[in-house]
Design an enzyme around this catalytic site. Structure first.
Site, PDB file in Angstrom:
ATOM      1  N   HIS A  48       0.824  -1.206   0.000  1.00 20.81           N
ATOM      2  CA  HIS A  48       0.000   0.000   0.000  1.00 20.81           C
ATOM      3  C   HIS A  48       0.854   1.250   0.000  1.00 20.81           C
ATOM      4  O   HIS A  48       1.570   1.533   0.957  1.00 20.81           O
ATOM      5  CB  HIS A  48      -0.909   0.004   1.235  1.00 20.81           C
ATOM      6  CG  HIS A  48      -2.058   0.951   1.118  1.00 20.81           C
ATOM      7  ND1 HIS A  48      -3.258   0.599   0.525  1.00 20.81           N
ATOM      8  CD2 HIS A  48      -2.194   2.240   1.493  1.00 20.81           C
ATOM      9  CE1 HIS A  48      -4.082   1.634   0.560  1.00 20.81           C
ATOM     10  NE2 HIS A  48      -3.465   2.643   1.139  1.00 20.81           N
ATOM     11  N   ASP A  50       0.388   5.495  -1.087  1.00 15.69           N
ATOM     12  CA  ASP A  50      -0.583   6.521  -1.471  1.00 15.69           C
ATOM     13  C   ASP A  50      -0.012   7.624  -2.355  1.00 15.69           C
ATOM     14  O   ASP A  50      -0.574   8.724  -2.391  1.00 15.69           O
ATOM     15  CB  ASP A  50      -1.203   7.140  -0.209  1.00 15.69           C
ATOM     16  CG  ASP A  50      -2.380   6.309   0.299  1.00 15.69           C
ATOM     17  OD1 ASP A  50      -3.300   6.054  -0.497  1.00 15.69           O
ATOM     18  OD2 ASP A  50      -2.374   5.911   1.477  1.00 15.69           O
ATOM     19  N   GLU A 155      -8.898   1.288  -2.493  1.00 14.30           N
ATOM     20  CA  GLU A 155      -9.018   1.304  -1.033  1.00 14.30           C
ATOM     21  C   GLU A 155     -10.437   1.680  -0.620  1.00 14.30           C
ATOM     22  O   GLU A 155     -10.743   2.832  -0.361  1.00 14.30           O
ATOM     23  CB  GLU A 155      -8.011   2.274  -0.417  1.00 14.30           C
ATOM     24  CG  GLU A 155      -7.948   2.137   1.100  1.00 14.30           C
ATOM     25  CD  GLU A 155      -6.845   2.963   1.725  1.00 14.30           C
ATOM     26  OE1 GLU A 155      -6.384   3.919   1.074  1.00 14.30           O
ATOM     27  OE2 GLU A 155      -6.460   2.660   2.866  1.00 14.30           O
ATOM     28  N   HIS A 182     -13.146   1.543   3.492  1.00 17.12           N
ATOM     29  CA  HIS A 182     -12.132   2.416   4.095  1.00 17.12           C
ATOM     30  C   HIS A 182     -12.641   2.669   5.517  1.00 17.12           C
ATOM     31  O   HIS A 182     -13.066   1.707   6.176  1.00 17.12           O
ATOM     32  CB  HIS A 182     -11.935   3.692   3.252  1.00 17.12           C
ATOM     33  CG  HIS A 182     -10.779   4.502   3.725  1.00 17.12           C
ATOM     34  ND1 HIS A 182     -10.913   5.762   4.267  1.00 17.12           N
ATOM     35  CD2 HIS A 182      -9.453   4.211   3.800  1.00 17.12           C
ATOM     36  CE1 HIS A 182      -9.712   6.209   4.640  1.00 17.12           C
ATOM     37  NE2 HIS A 182      -8.818   5.281   4.360  1.00 17.12           N
ATOM     38  N   HIS A 223      -8.775  -2.059   7.293  1.00 17.10           N
ATOM     39  CA  HIS A 223      -9.842  -1.070   7.534  1.00 17.10           C
ATOM     40  C   HIS A 223     -11.213  -1.678   7.861  1.00 17.10           C
ATOM     41  O   HIS A 223     -12.125  -0.957   8.257  1.00 17.10           O
ATOM     42  CB  HIS A 223     -10.049  -0.115   6.342  1.00 17.10           C
ATOM     43  CG  HIS A 223      -8.996   0.920   6.193  1.00 17.10           C
ATOM     44  ND1 HIS A 223      -8.925   2.026   7.001  1.00 17.10           N
ATOM     45  CD2 HIS A 223      -7.958   1.025   5.311  1.00 17.10           C
ATOM     46  CE1 HIS A 223      -7.897   2.779   6.627  1.00 17.10           C
ATOM     47  NE2 HIS A 223      -7.287   2.190   5.615  1.00 17.10           N
ATOM     48  N   HIS A 244      -2.410  -3.379   4.456  1.00 17.39           N
ATOM     49  CA  HIS A 244      -1.628  -2.542   5.397  1.00 17.39           C
ATOM     50  C   HIS A 244      -2.294  -2.605   6.768  1.00 17.39           C
ATOM     51  O   HIS A 244      -3.138  -1.799   7.099  1.00 17.39           O
ATOM     52  CB  HIS A 244      -1.475  -1.108   4.873  1.00 17.39           C
ATOM     53  CG  HIS A 244      -2.757  -0.368   4.542  1.00 17.39           C
ATOM     54  ND1 HIS A 244      -3.741  -0.872   3.735  1.00 17.39           N
ATOM     55  CD2 HIS A 244      -3.190   0.859   4.924  1.00 17.39           C
ATOM     56  CE1 HIS A 244      -4.709   0.008   3.637  1.00 17.39           C
ATOM     57  NE2 HIS A 244      -4.414   1.059   4.352  1.00 17.39           N
ATOM     58  N   ASP A 338       2.302   1.697   3.891  1.00 15.16           N
ATOM     59  CA  ASP A 338       1.354   2.827   3.933  1.00 15.16           C
ATOM     60  C   ASP A 338       2.072   4.162   3.788  1.00 15.16           C
ATOM     61  O   ASP A 338       1.614   5.179   4.300  1.00 15.16           O
ATOM     62  CB  ASP A 338       0.518   2.810   5.225  1.00 15.16           C
ATOM     63  CG  ASP A 338      -0.794   3.577   5.076  1.00 15.16           C
ATOM     64  OD1 ASP A 338      -1.151   3.930   3.927  1.00 15.16           O
ATOM     65  OD2 ASP A 338      -1.458   3.837   6.092  1.00 15.16           O
TER      66      ASP A 338
HETATM   67 ZN   LIG Z   1      -5.497   2.894   4.611  1.00 17.40          ZN
END
Ligand SMILES: [Zn+2]
Length: 411
Positions: A48, A50, A155, A182, A223, A244, A338
């Site tokens: 993961h 971003d 996600e 999420h 999540h 993650h 992450d």
């Molecule tokens: Zn996340």
């Protein structure tokens, strides 16, 4: 006849003693050499990252606004990812998150497609270093060619606009995992950070999991609520991942996974990709962050003098990896940092350049080469192949002809 039998009994003991001795004698330089060898053989996966969201938030997805061939660590607020640092860290297979914080079906689907577009444009622009991957075979051939395999992960189930038709099209665009939620509970699945509405997955949520199995898209349980994790682990016909996350036993923030869930993950043959987010790894740090949030800005400076931030380092990441190994075994561990989705990172894992150092630390901590190979990539390649095999097994099942939950023509 007696002596050979005695030797047969002793050889494994000697082998074990040699191995243990050998482990303790490894120097950091030797460990570094072992890591370099491993990374030539097995691609290092991260579950993961971003960066695509940073591109949207900072640059409106305009690639001309930033040069990722250069070290971007001087940007404010901090950015964790660029090509020199990915190379330094040895990252070779990255799931790029196409996270979007929009929740109306049309908006979330549109923005997800825009984020997939930015990943593809990044791959095109930086084609000397990146290549798009949609299968385990592709990851391996890209790795052999010396590039970073770029995979797409969604996600949150909101990204598919609650439509199976949209889910299928997102698969065709290249998405290879979807986190079922999420932080928000939505129309068909409960999130860890929100109220429970379905006690896990609704009937439609179960249908989504089976459709993902049919398509060959990995089910991701980071999540999600404990009930959603358990429902998905019961229903999924293929191994799942936590892209993650961390185990609750070491530190118990809301969305880490309990030992019960980890036992189910073992049975499912899935993998937890361990997150580096400090407040998920270390409870003192989490409590400190919670307390800090309650202090108003004028009093914060004084408060910080009296309450220094508890440090979180590589040893905290290793404690979580140790727990998973001890509870369910080495076959269920990978890494999912992450980066660029967290503001603070552990000491020594400040950005994507830190993975090699973590692997060296694991070797010095007693992990064997074969174990590191599994953490690095063998476990994830196995999950990807199992998901692909399940897709092939379900090939004869026809698409569900209903749209889903959000179409006015659906149910
Ligand atoms: Zn996340």
């Amino acid at each position: 006849m007696v002596w050979p039998m005695v030797w047969m009994l002793l050889v494994p003991l000697y082998a074990q003693a040699f191995k243990e001795n050998h482990q303790t004698l490894i120097t950091p330089i030797q460990a570094q050499a072992i890591v370099d060898e491993i990374l030539k053989t097995v691609p290092l996966f991260d579950g993961h990252n971003d960066l695509p969201w940073q591109m949207r938030k900072r640059f409106k997805n305009q690639l001309s606004k930033i040069d990722l061939n250069k070290d971007t660590s001087d940007l404010k607020p901090i950015m964790h990812t660029d090509l020199p640092r990915l190379r330094k860290g040895g990252v070779q297979a990255q799931f790029w998150s196409v996270y979007v914080p929009f929740y109306s079906p049309a908006e979330s689907f549109l923005a997800t497609v825009e984020q997939i577009d930015v990943v593809k444009r990044l791959v095109k622009q930086y084609h000397n270093d990146l290549a798009l991957a949609t299968s385990a075979d592709e990851v391996e051939s890209i790795h052999k060619a010396g590039k970073i395999a770029s995979l797409i992960g969604m996600e949150g189930g909101h990204s598919m606009g609650h439509s199976l038709a949209a889910l299928r099209q997102l698969y065709d665009l290249g998405a290879r995992y979807m986190t079922l939620t999420h932080n928000q509970t939505h129309l068909w699945a409960d999130a860890a950070a929100d109220q429970s509405k379905h006690q896990g997955l609704s009937t439609f949520g179960e249908q989504v999991v089976l459709e993902m199995n049919r398509l060959g898209m990995i089910v991701d349980l980071s999540h999600t609520s404990e009930d959603t994790m358990k429902d998905a682990l019961t229903i999924s016909k293929a191994p799942v991942i936590f892209s993650h996350s961390a185990p609750k036993a070491v530190c118990q923030p809301h969305r880490n996974a309990s030992d019960d869930v980890l036992q189910m993950l073992k049975k499912n043959q899935g993998v937890m990709m361990v997150i580096f987010l400090p407040s998920f790894l270390n409870c003192q740090r989490r409590d400190w962050e919670k307390a800090k949030e309650k202090i108003n800005t004028t009093e914060q400076a004084q408060w910080l003098i009296n309450h220094p931030m508890p440090k979180v380092g590589m040893s905290d990441v290793i404690a979580h990896i140790d727990h998973i190994r001890q509870l369910i075994g080495i076959d269920h561990i990978a890494l999912g940092g992450d980066f660029d989705g967290m503001q603070e990172s552990p000491d020594g894992l400040d950005d994507v350049s830190g993975y090699r150092a973590l692997l060296v630390a694991l070797i010095l901590h007693g992990y064997s080469r074969a174990e590191i190979e599994k953490i690095v990539g063998r476990n994830l390649l196995r999950v990807m192949r199992a998901v692909e095999i399940q897709r092939d097994l379900m090939k004869s099942i026809q698409e569900d002809e209903s749209f889903g939950l959000s179409s006015p023509w659906g149910h």
